[in-house]
Design a protein around this motif. Sequence first.
Motif, PDB file in Angstrom:
ATOM      1  N   LEU A  75       4.787  60.884  46.141  1.00 41.09           N
ATOM      2  CA  LEU A  75       4.392  62.181  46.682  1.00 41.09           C
ATOM      3  C   LEU A  75       2.995  62.137  47.301  1.00 41.09           C
ATOM      4  CD1 LEU A  75       5.850  64.608  44.008  1.00 41.09           C
ATOM      5  CD2 LEU A  75       6.714  64.182  46.326  1.00 41.09           C
ATOM      6  N   HIS A  76       2.084  61.355  46.726  1.00 42.23           N
ATOM      7  CA  HIS A  76       0.768  61.176  47.350  1.00 42.23           C
ATOM      8  C   HIS A  76       0.939  60.551  48.731  1.00 42.23           C
ATOM      9  CE1 HIS A  76      -1.987  61.242  43.527  1.00 42.23           C
ATOM     10  NE2 HIS A  76      -1.606  62.440  43.907  1.00 42.23           N
ATOM     11  N   ALA A  77       1.767  59.514  48.808  1.00 42.75           N
ATOM     12  CA  ALA A  77       2.001  58.839  50.094  1.00 42.75           C
ATOM     13  C   ALA A  77       2.628  59.802  51.102  1.00 42.75           C
ATOM     14  CB  ALA A  77       2.891  57.616  49.886  1.00 42.75           C
ATOM     15  N   LEU A  78       3.568  60.591  50.648  1.00 43.14           N
ATOM     16  CA  LEU A  78       4.230  61.552  51.522  1.00 43.14           C
ATOM     17  C   LEU A  78       3.244  62.612  52.011  1.00 43.14           C
ATOM     18  CD1 LEU A  78       7.044  62.129  52.682  1.00 43.14           C
ATOM     19  CD2 LEU A  78       7.457  63.577  50.695  1.00 43.14           C
ATOM     20  N   GLY A  79       2.374  63.063  51.128  1.00 43.12           N
ATOM     21  CA  GLY A  79       1.353  64.034  51.520  1.00 43.12           C
ATOM     22  C   GLY A  79       0.399  63.470  52.549  1.00 43.12           C
ATOM     23  N   ALA A  80      -0.003  62.216  52.360  1.00 48.48           N
ATOM     24  CA  ALA A  80      -0.890  61.560  53.324  1.00 48.48           C
ATOM     25  C   ALA A  80      -0.191  61.443  54.682  1.00 48.48           C
ATOM     26  CB  ALA A  80      -1.286  60.177  52.810  1.00 48.48           C
ATOM     27  N   GLN A  81       1.084  61.124  54.660  1.00 49.26           N
ATOM     28  CA  GLN A  81       1.863  61.013  55.889  1.00 49.26           C
ATOM     29  C   GLN A  81       1.949  62.371  56.601  1.00 49.26           C
ATOM     30  OE1 GLN A  81       5.978  59.869  55.177  1.00 49.26           O
ATOM     31  NE2 GLN A  81       5.689  58.146  56.575  1.00 49.26           N
ATOM     32  N   HIS A  82       2.073  63.427  55.826  1.00 49.60           N
ATOM     33  CA  HIS A  82       2.198  64.755  56.422  1.00 49.60           C
ATOM     34  C   HIS A  82       0.913  65.232  57.102  1.00 49.60           C
ATOM     35  CE1 HIS A  82       6.128  64.932  54.661  1.00 49.60           C
ATOM     36  NE2 HIS A  82       6.328  66.110  55.222  1.00 49.60           N
ATOM     37  N   VAL A  83      -0.230  64.646  56.736  1.00 50.87           N
ATOM     38  CA  VAL A  83      -1.478  64.952  57.440  1.00 50.87           C
ATOM     39  C   VAL A  83      -1.315  64.560  58.907  1.00 50.87           C
ATOM     40  CG1 VAL A  83      -3.912  64.306  57.675  1.00 50.87           C
ATOM     41  CG2 VAL A  83      -2.958  64.739  55.411  1.00 50.87           C
ATOM     42  N   GLU A  84      -0.712  63.399  59.137  1.00 50.76           N
ATOM     43  CA  GLU A  84      -0.509  62.913  60.505  1.00 50.76           C
ATOM     44  C   GLU A  84       0.424  63.825  61.293  1.00 50.76           C
ATOM     45  OE1 GLU A  84       0.738  58.816  60.419  1.00 50.76           O
ATOM     46  OE2 GLU A  84      -0.733  58.348  58.861  1.00 50.76           O
ATOM     47  N   TYR A  85       1.327  64.505  60.612  1.00 50.26           N
ATOM     48  CA  TYR A  85       2.265  65.414  61.283  1.00 50.26           C
ATOM     49  C   TYR A  85       1.636  66.769  61.580  1.00 50.26           C
ATOM     50  CZ  TYR A  85       5.689  62.132  59.274  1.00 50.26           C
ATOM     51  OH  TYR A  85       6.386  61.018  58.892  1.00 50.26           O
ATOM     52  N   GLY A  86       0.476  67.024  60.977  1.00 49.79           N
ATOM     53  CA  GLY A  86      -0.191  68.304  61.181  1.00 49.79           C
ATOM     54  C   GLY A  86       0.139  69.347  60.123  1.00 49.79           C
ATOM     55  N   ALA A  87       0.713  68.916  59.011  1.00 50.31           N
ATOM     56  CA  ALA A  87       1.062  69.859  57.941  1.00 50.31           C
ATOM     57  C   ALA A  87      -0.208  70.481  57.365  1.00 50.31           C
ATOM     58  CB  ALA A  87       1.847  69.156  56.852  1.00 50.31           C
ATOM     59  N   GLU A  88      -0.115  71.773  57.118  1.00 54.13           N
ATOM     60  CA  GLU A  88      -1.218  72.526  56.527  1.00 54.13           C
ATOM     61  C   GLU A  88      -0.770  73.081  55.182  1.00 54.13           C
ATOM     62  OE1 GLU A  88      -2.222  75.525  59.388  1.00 54.13           O
ATOM     63  OE2 GLU A  88      -2.530  74.047  60.976  1.00 54.13           O
TER      64      GLU A  88
END
Length: 141
Positions: A75-88
């Motif tokens: 989940l940490h990795a997924l959250g870091a990946q979502h930064v690149e997608y622009g997730a807020e």
Amino acid sequence: MLTTPQVELIQNSFTAAVTARDDLVMDFYQTLFLKAPSVRGMFKEDISDQSEKLAAILQLAVQKLSDLEALVGPLHALGAQHVEYGAEPGHYTAVAETLVECLARAVGPDWTEDHAAAWNDALTFIAQTMLDGADMAAPRQ
């Protein structure tokens, strides 16, 4: 920490939902894009691949709910990946609310407030853990 009855409610309702609706994940995205149209641009036009990814992470999360520590790294990795997608941070709330709504619709009359509460607790843990991963990747201002 989730209780054993909560884990069982989540696992049973997830099985029931995917059995009742083989298009559960597609329903989720259609509903999400209606509820939060601003997120649509974060996804490719064809969301087939994304749908498979979401189905896989949901399956993993549901399987590992008895051992939440096993979910922290992914989940940490997924959250870091979502930064690149622009997730807020606000997107996580919209996703959780939409997922619970779609699960309730798929499960139908057997869905209870206990199901909703268990899923909300699990999704709060998932979202916070992903946000922690996002913070490690790119600390929020």
